[in-house]
Write a protein that holds these residues in place. Structure first.
Motif, short mmCIF file in Angstrom:
data_model
loop_
_atom_site.label_atom_id
_atom_site.label_comp_id
_atom_site.label_asym_id
_atom_site.label_seq_id
_atom_site.Cartn_x
_atom_site.Cartn_y
_atom_site.Cartn_z
N ALA A 1 0.88 -1.07 -0.04
CA ALA A 1 0.09 0.09 0.11
C ALA A 1 0.92 1.38 -0.03
CB ALA A 1 -0.93 0.01 1.18
N HIS A 2 0.46 2.35 -0.46
CA HIS A 2 1.12 3.69 -0.69
C HIS A 2 0.03 4.90 -0.58
CE1 HIS A 2 2.58 6.47 -3.85
NE2 HIS A 2 3.49 6.88 -2.78
N TYR A 3 0.51 5.65 0.21
CA TYR A 3 -0.42 6.76 0.51
C TYR A 3 0.90 8.08 0.60
CZ TYR A 3 -4.64 4.24 1.61
OH TYR A 3 -5.53 3.29 1.67
N GLU A 4 0.23 9.45 -0.34
CA GLU A 4 1.13 10.37 -0.44
C GLU A 4 0.56 11.63 -0.27
OE1 GLU A 4 4.46 11.93 -3.41
OE2 GLU A 4 3.10 10.19 -4.18
N HIS A 5 1.12 12.51 0.73
CA HIS A 5 0.60 13.88 0.86
C HIS A 5 1.69 15.01 0.48
CE1 HIS A 5 -3.49 14.21 2.10
NE2 HIS A 5 -3.34 13.41 3.25
N MET A 6 1.40 15.94 -0.09
CA MET A 6 2.46 17.13 -0.20
C MET A 6 2.05 17.96 0.96
SD MET A 6 1.72 18.25 -4.09
CE MET A 6 2.34 19.79 -4.09
N VAL A 7 3.44 18.25 1.58
CA VAL A 7 3.45 18.80 3.06
C VAL A 7 4.24 20.19 3.14
CG1 VAL A 7 4.03 18.67 5.48
CG2 VAL A 7 2.73 16.73 4.08
N VAL A 8 3.89 21.16 3.74
CA VAL A 8 4.70 22.52 4.17
C VAL A 8 5.24 22.13 5.47
CG1 VAL A 8 4.96 24.94 3.83
CG2 VAL A 8 3.37 23.85 2.29
N VAL A 9 6.60 22.54 5.59
CA VAL A 9 7.06 22.41 7.12
C VAL A 9 6.49 23.90 7.47
CG1 VAL A 9 9.03 22.66 8.54
CG2 VAL A 9 8.90 20.82 6.61
N ARG A 10 5.98 24.06 8.59
CA ARG A 10 5.67 25.09 9.39
C ARG A 10 6.23 25.16 10.77
NH1 ARG A 10 4.17 28.73 5.51
NH2 ARG A 10 2.24 28.00 4.43
N ASP A 11 5.99 26.34 11.67
CA ASP A 11 6.86 26.39 12.83
C ASP A 11 5.91 25.51 13.82
OD1 ASP A 11 8.86 28.40 12.33
OD2 ASP A 11 7.21 29.89 12.48
N GLU A 12 4.73 25.23 13.78
CA GLU A 12 4.03 24.69 14.87
C GLU A 12 3.26 23.49 14.50
OE1 GLU A 12 1.41 27.32 16.99
OE2 GLU A 12 3.21 28.64 17.77
N GLU A 13 2.99 23.49 13.28
CA GLU A 13 2.22 22.31 12.65
C GLU A 13 2.31 22.22 11.27
OE1 GLU A 13 -2.27 20.35 13.07
OE2 GLU A 13 -2.17 22.60 13.29
N ALA A 14 2.56 21.16 10.66
CA ALA A 14 2.61 20.94 9.17
C ALA A 14 1.40 21.33 8.66
CB ALA A 14 3.08 19.45 8.72
N GLU A 15 1.48 21.90 7.06
CA GLU A 15 0.33 22.25 6.54
C GLU A 15 0.24 21.17 5.15
OE1 GLU A 15 -1.55 25.87 3.46
OE2 GLU A 15 0.60 26.04 4.64
N VAL A 16 -0.92 20.73 5.14
CA VAL A 16 -0.95 19.62 3.99
C VAL A 16 -1.82 20.07 3.00
CG1 VAL A 16 -1.99 17.45 3.88
CG2 VAL A 16 -1.26 17.73 5.81
N LEU A 17 -0.88 20.28 1.73
CA LEU A 17 -1.63 20.86 0.41
C LEU A 17 -2.52 19.94 -0.15
CD1 LEU A 17 1.61 22.48 -0.84
CD2 LEU A 17 -0.13 23.45 0.71
N SER A 18 -2.13 18.70 -0.17
CA SER A 18 -3.16 17.55 -0.84
C SER A 18 -4.45 17.41 -0.02
CB SER A 18 -2.24 16.59 -1.12
OG SER A 18 -1.54 16.05 -0.22
N ASP A 19 -5.50 16.80 -0.61
CA ASP A 19 -6.77 16.87 0.29
C ASP A 19 -7.44 15.54 -0.51
OD1 ASP A 19 -8.82 16.74 1.37
OD2 ASP A 19 -9.69 18.98 0.39
N PHE A 20 -7.16 14.31 0.66
CA PHE A 20 -7.99 13.19 0.22
C PHE A 20 -9.50 13.21 0.28
CE2 PHE A 20 -4.48 10.04 2.04
CZ PHE A 20 -3.58 10.63 1.18
N GLY A 21 -9.96 14.38 0.54
CA GLY A 21 -11.39 14.36 0.68
C GLY A 21 -12.26 14.29 -0.70
#
Length: 274
Positions: free
Chosen positions: A233-253
């Protein structure tokens, strides 16, 4: 060299990630018994081009090997990089789709493992563990942490549940190039590797096998398969490193508005499956 992204660049990457999500949702509407991988690929390419972008994978070259299609379609024991062909989906298949698009000079790249019809409990547990390990990795994508913190979070989560982490393939940075520094392995030690800084954009992508971690590359030069023939199995997200919590750019929704996630199951993931 690592390039930290501005807010404008992150906005562009978000647009590309959004297009990938809408493309995968369109593909998901056709994932059923009897549909061929080539049919899914044609749907994806048409959708991407109709929306003013280019398929990111088609024509991608590694050495003498040129990838011929829009999607990577990897069925059952195929881990990643499967070439779409005339295989017709069957009930019980696991289908991992990796999709990429280039829009306004920036790349989107993320993926999802689908269930075709009903899958067995072990495959459901594999999907659930792989998905949850991705979330564990994302939790570590915070400024001041290191790449090894992401890697170890994925590895420990999966191995504690009896699954194997593929070591021959890694996640990566993303931006104006499809694959940028740094590499983001799914195994490693906490506190090691490159320090994460705000604005770093990466693809975190656990590739997890039900059996052995060993893989082989098929004669087509692309398809990577589990050496023992058990599912992956393989799942992949695009992520931005932030100061307190990562920001996920991709949306499984986008996808989950169309299909039921294979990892939403009551099957326990603590049971060793090997």
């Amino acid at each position: 060299m690592v390039h930290l992204k501005s807010q404008r660049e992150i906005g562009r990457l978000r647009e590309s990630a959004d297009l990938v999500g809408r493309t995968l949702a369109e593909v998901a509407r056709h994932i059923e018994r009897g549909t061929t991988l080539q049919e899914l690929d044609a749907i994806a390419e048409d959708y991407i081009r109709t929306h003013g972008a280019e398929p990111a994978f088609k024509g991608y070259q590694v050495g003498d090997n040129v990838f011929p299609n829009t999607l990577c379609t990897s069925v059952n024991d195929a881990v990643v990089h499967g070439i779409p062909n005339d295989y017709a989906l069957q009930d019980g298949d696991l289908l991992s789709i990796d999709c990429g698009a280039k829009l306004n000079g920036y790349y989107g790249d993320w993926g999802y493992t689908f269930a075709v019809g009903s899958i067995d409990d072990e495959d459901a547990a594999l999907c659930r563990t792989t998905y949850e390990s991705l979330l564990e990795g994302i939790d570590q994508a915070v400024a001041g942490h290191r790449v090894g913190d992401i890697s170890n979070a994925v590895q420990s989560y999966c191995e504690e549940r009896g699954f194997s982490v593929v070591r021959d393939l890694v996640g990566h940075g993303i931006g104006r190039s499809l694959h940028e520094d740094p590499q983001v392995p799914n195994f490693g030690k906490p506190g090691q590797g490159r320090r994460l800084k705000p604005g770093l954009t990466i693809c975190i992508e656990p590739m997890i096998n039900r059996g052995t971690a060993q893989v082989n590359t098929a004669s087509d030069g692309w398809t990577v398969r589990a050496a023992d023939g058990l599912p992956s199995a393989h799942y992949e997200h695009m992520v931005v490193v932030r100061d307190e919590e990562a920001e996920v750019l991709s949306d499984f929704g986008y996808i989950e508005d169309v299909i039921d996630p294979p990892y939403e199951t009551d099957v326990l993931t603590e049971t060793t499956t090997r």
